[in-house]
Design an enzyme around this catalytic site. Structure first.
Site, PDB file in Angstrom:
ATOM      1  N   GLY A   1     113.536  33.211  54.289  1.00 50.36           N
ATOM      2  CA  GLY A   1     113.279  31.523  54.658  1.00 50.36           C
ATOM      3  C   GLY A   1     112.136  31.715  55.245  1.00 50.36           C
ATOM      4  O   GLY A   1     111.686  32.153  55.891  1.00 50.36           O
ATOM      5  N   VAL A   2     112.362  30.477  56.715  1.00 53.91           N
ATOM      6  CA  VAL A   2     111.491  30.201  57.517  1.00 53.91           C
ATOM      7  C   VAL A   2     111.758  30.776  58.367  1.00 53.91           C
ATOM      8  O   VAL A   2     111.016  31.470  59.563  1.00 53.91           O
ATOM      9  CB  VAL A   2     111.643  28.890  58.214  1.00 53.91           C
ATOM     10  CG1 VAL A   2     113.285  28.470  58.324  1.00 53.91           C
ATOM     11  CG2 VAL A   2     110.370  28.332  59.063  1.00 53.91           C
ATOM     12  N   ASP A   3     113.362  31.484  58.659  1.00 56.45           N
ATOM     13  CA  ASP A   3     113.796  32.428  59.817  1.00 56.45           C
ATOM     14  C   ASP A   3     112.916  33.593  60.128  1.00 56.45           C
ATOM     15  O   ASP A   3     112.613  34.154  60.549  1.00 56.45           O
ATOM     16  CB  ASP A   3     114.987  32.749  59.468  1.00 56.45           C
ATOM     17  CG  ASP A   3     115.914  33.038  60.847  1.00 56.45           C
ATOM     18  OD1 ASP A   3     115.622  32.784  61.942  1.00 56.45           O
ATOM     19  OD2 ASP A   3     117.004  33.732  60.745  1.00 56.45           O
TER      20      ASP A   3
ATOM     21  N   ILE B   1     118.252  28.439  51.491  1.00 55.72           N
ATOM     22  CA  ILE B   1     119.024  30.075  50.826  1.00 55.72           C
ATOM     23  C   ILE B   1     120.690  29.028  51.241  1.00 55.72           C
ATOM     24  O   ILE B   1     121.186  29.122  50.142  1.00 55.72           O
ATOM     25  CB  ILE B   1     119.066  30.491  52.362  1.00 55.72           C
ATOM     26  CG1 ILE B   1     117.360  31.872  51.359  1.00 55.72           C
ATOM     27  CG2 ILE B   1     119.940  31.936  51.915  1.00 55.72           C
ATOM     28  CD1 ILE B   1     117.170  32.468  52.563  1.00 55.72           C
ATOM     29  N   TYR B   2     120.153  27.807  51.676  1.00 54.47           N
ATOM     30  CA  TYR B   2     121.955  27.345  52.125  1.00 54.47           C
ATOM     31  C   TYR B   2     122.539  25.884  50.837  1.00 54.47           C
ATOM     32  O   TYR B   2     123.393  25.367  50.848  1.00 54.47           O
ATOM     33  CB  TYR B   2     122.132  26.679  53.987  1.00 54.47           C
ATOM     34  CG  TYR B   2     122.157  27.722  54.851  1.00 54.47           C
ATOM     35  CD1 TYR B   2     122.700  28.779  54.486  1.00 54.47           C
ATOM     36  CD2 TYR B   2     122.260  27.549  55.877  1.00 54.47           C
ATOM     37  CE1 TYR B   2     122.619  30.183  55.237  1.00 54.47           C
ATOM     38  CE2 TYR B   2     122.904  28.414  56.882  1.00 54.47           C
ATOM     39  CZ  TYR B   2     122.810  30.008  56.495  1.00 54.47           C
ATOM     40  OH  TYR B   2     123.307  30.886  57.844  1.00 54.47           O
TER      41      TYR B   2
ATOM     42  N   SER C   1     118.062  23.596  56.488  1.00 55.77           N
ATOM     43  CA  SER C   1     119.317  23.939  54.762  1.00 55.77           C
ATOM     44  C   SER C   1     119.175  24.018  53.306  1.00 55.77           C
ATOM     45  O   SER C   1     119.999  23.447  53.001  1.00 55.77           O
ATOM     46  CB  SER C   1     120.970  23.135  55.079  1.00 55.77           C
ATOM     47  OG  SER C   1     121.686  23.619  56.465  1.00 55.77           O
TER      48      SER C   1
ATOM     49  N   ASP D   1     102.891  25.447  56.622  1.00 59.73           N
ATOM     50  CA  ASP D   1     103.858  26.634  57.293  1.00 59.73           C
ATOM     51  C   ASP D   1     104.143  26.212  58.944  1.00 59.73           C
ATOM     52  O   ASP D   1     103.489  25.660  59.843  1.00 59.73           O
ATOM     53  CB  ASP D   1     102.625  27.811  57.220  1.00 59.73           C
ATOM     54  CG  ASP D   1     103.909  29.003  57.613  1.00 59.73           C
ATOM     55  OD1 ASP D   1     105.097  29.005  58.124  1.00 59.73           O
ATOM     56  OD2 ASP D   1     102.709  30.024  57.267  1.00 59.73           O
ATOM     57  N   ILE D   2     105.532  25.993  58.568  1.00 57.30           N
ATOM     58  CA  ILE D   2     105.847  25.637  60.275  1.00 57.30           C
ATOM     59  C   ILE D   2     105.274  26.441  61.960  1.00 57.30           C
ATOM     60  O   ILE D   2     104.973  26.953  62.806  1.00 57.30           O
ATOM     61  CB  ILE D   2     107.463  25.624  60.462  1.00 57.30           C
ATOM     62  CG1 ILE D   2     107.428  24.295  61.539  1.00 57.30           C
ATOM     63  CG2 ILE D   2     107.746  26.326  60.521  1.00 57.30           C
ATOM     64  CD1 ILE D   2     108.739  23.781  61.754  1.00 57.30           C
TER      65      ILE D   2
HETATM   66  N1  AR6 Z   1     107.712  26.992  57.011  1.00 57.70           N
HETATM   67  C1  AR6 Z   1     108.211  25.487  57.046  1.00 57.70           C
HETATM   68  N2  AR6 Z   1     108.793  25.926  56.142  1.00 57.70           N
HETATM   69  C2  AR6 Z   1     109.353  26.257  55.352  1.00 57.70           C
HETATM   70  C3  AR6 Z   1     109.094  27.782  55.382  1.00 57.70           C
HETATM   71  C4  AR6 Z   1     107.862  27.862  56.730  1.00 57.70           C
HETATM   72  N3  AR6 Z   1     106.879  28.809  56.369  1.00 57.70           N
HETATM   73  N4  AR6 Z   1     109.499  28.699  55.061  1.00 57.70           N
HETATM   74  C5  AR6 Z   1     110.321  27.830  54.308  1.00 57.70           C
HETATM   75  N5  AR6 Z   1     110.294  26.660  54.628  1.00 57.70           N
HETATM   76  P1  AR6 Z   1     115.574  28.236  54.371  1.00 57.70           P
HETATM   77  P2  AR6 Z   1     117.942  27.162  55.183  1.00 57.70           P
HETATM   78  C6  AR6 Z   1     111.283  26.133  54.086  1.00 57.70           C
HETATM   79  O1  AR6 Z   1     116.130  28.971  53.970  1.00 57.70           O
HETATM   80  O2  AR6 Z   1     118.432  27.323  53.699  1.00 57.70           O
HETATM   81  C7  AR6 Z   1     117.746  32.086  56.294  1.00 57.70           C
HETATM   82  O3  AR6 Z   1     118.097  33.482  55.574  1.00 57.70           O
HETATM   83  C8  AR6 Z   1     111.859  26.104  52.844  1.00 57.70           C
HETATM   84  O4  AR6 Z   1     111.544  25.486  51.464  1.00 57.70           O
HETATM   85  O5  AR6 Z   1     114.202  29.121  55.541  1.00 57.70           O
HETATM   86  O6  AR6 Z   1     118.772  26.859  56.246  1.00 57.70           O
HETATM   87  C9  AR6 Z   1     118.537  31.955  57.901  1.00 57.70           C
HETATM   88  O7  AR6 Z   1     118.791  33.576  58.469  1.00 57.70           O
HETATM   89  C10 AR6 Z   1     113.207  25.245  52.865  1.00 57.70           C
HETATM   90  O8  AR6 Z   1     113.134  23.556  51.987  1.00 57.70           O
HETATM   91  O9  AR6 Z   1     116.360  28.030  55.419  1.00 57.70           O
HETATM   92  C11 AR6 Z   1     120.293  31.240  57.573  1.00 57.70           C
HETATM   93  O10 AR6 Z   1     120.605  32.631  56.771  1.00 57.70           O
HETATM   94  C12 AR6 Z   1     114.481  25.192  54.370  1.00 57.70           C
HETATM   95  O11 AR6 Z   1     112.539  26.372  54.871  1.00 57.70           O
HETATM   96  C13 AR6 Z   1     119.486  30.619  55.913  1.00 57.70           C
HETATM   97  O12 AR6 Z   1     118.205  31.681  55.662  1.00 57.70           O
HETATM   98  C14 AR6 Z   1     114.790  25.848  55.198  1.00 57.70           C
HETATM   99  O13 AR6 Z   1     114.385  26.761  53.912  1.00 57.70           O
HETATM  100  C15 AR6 Z   1     119.567  29.903  56.842  1.00 57.70           C
HETATM  101  O14 AR6 Z   1     118.975  28.720  55.048  1.00 57.70           O
END
Ligand code: AR6
Length: 176
Positions: free
Chosen positions: A34-36, A126-127, A123, A12-13
């Site tokens: 997601g991570v955001d 969700i992307y 990306s 977890d980042i």
């Molecule tokens: N630590 C590290 N990586 C993570 C964590 C965490 N706590 N949680 C999820 N991931 P995503 P995107 C990974 O969907 O595809 C948001 O709503 C996850 O497994 O977070 O760039 C934004 O506001 C995946 O591999 O980001 C944008 O609207 C990676 O993070 C949209 O999602 C990226 O997944 C961005 O989509």
């Protein structure tokens, strides 16, 4: 050597203690899933306050660009928010835009004299960017940057899911 400065971890980042962690944000900079979502939840309201100030100043963040804020309550010192491309088949400049996210985040770290930076797999959630291709773009962009800039001491690739971990390690072992 550049590749020695790269570390791949699973986790977890929000738990990573680095000069900067990177957020996979959206262009509104006002949070999401997601991570955001995880970064804003764990870091608290100071991050969103900084984001709002940036939005007031420059009206959000374009795909491929990056901005920097406080990290609030997180163990990291700063959050670099970058906006990855939505995968839309691959003919919409997605590869270049994803590389830009990594390069612009590293440039911002250099400009702020930050030596350690942690990335999620931008990306690939969700992307819907294909994970294997994303891993190659991330690694190649980071290695190229590290070869050209000696100020960054460590880049940590934080993989949250097993598939991203597998592709990231595989690419590193085979190509770097
Ligand atoms: N630590 C590290 N990586 C993570 C964590 C965490 N706590 N949680 C999820 N991931 P995503 P995107 C990974 O969907 O595809 C948001 O709503 C996850 O497994 O977070 O760039 C934004 O506001 C995946 O591999 O980001 C944008 O609207 C990676 O993070 C949209 O999602 C990226 O997944 C961005 O989509």
């Amino acid at each position: 050597m550049a590749y020695r400065k790269i570390r791949i971890v699973k986790g977890d980042i929000t738990k990573i203690k680095a000069d900067a962690i990177v957020n996979a944000a959206n262009s509104s900079l006002l949070g999401g899933g997601g991570v955001d979502g995880a970064i804003h939840r764990a870091g608290g309201p100071d991050i969103l306050n900084d984001c709002r100030a940036i939005v007031a100043r420059q009206g959000g963040c374009k795909t491929g660009n990056a901005v920097i804020t406080t990290a609030g309550r997180l163990p990291a010192k700063h959050v670099i928010h970058t906006v990855g491309p939505v995968w839309n088949g691959g003919d919409n400049n997605e590869v270049t835009l994803l590389a830009n996210c990594y390069r612009h985040s590293l440039e911002l770290a250099s400009r702020h004299h930050l030596a350690t930076i942690a990335f999620p797999n931008i990306s690939t959630g969700i992307y819907h960017f294909p994970k294997e291709l994303a891993a190659s773009i991330a690694m190649n962009t980071i290695v190229t940057y590290l070869e050209e800039h000696s100020d960054i001491e460590e880049v940590i690739l934080v993989c949250y899911d097993d598939e991203n971990l597998r592709y990231t390690e595989q690419y590193y072992n085979q190509h770097i």
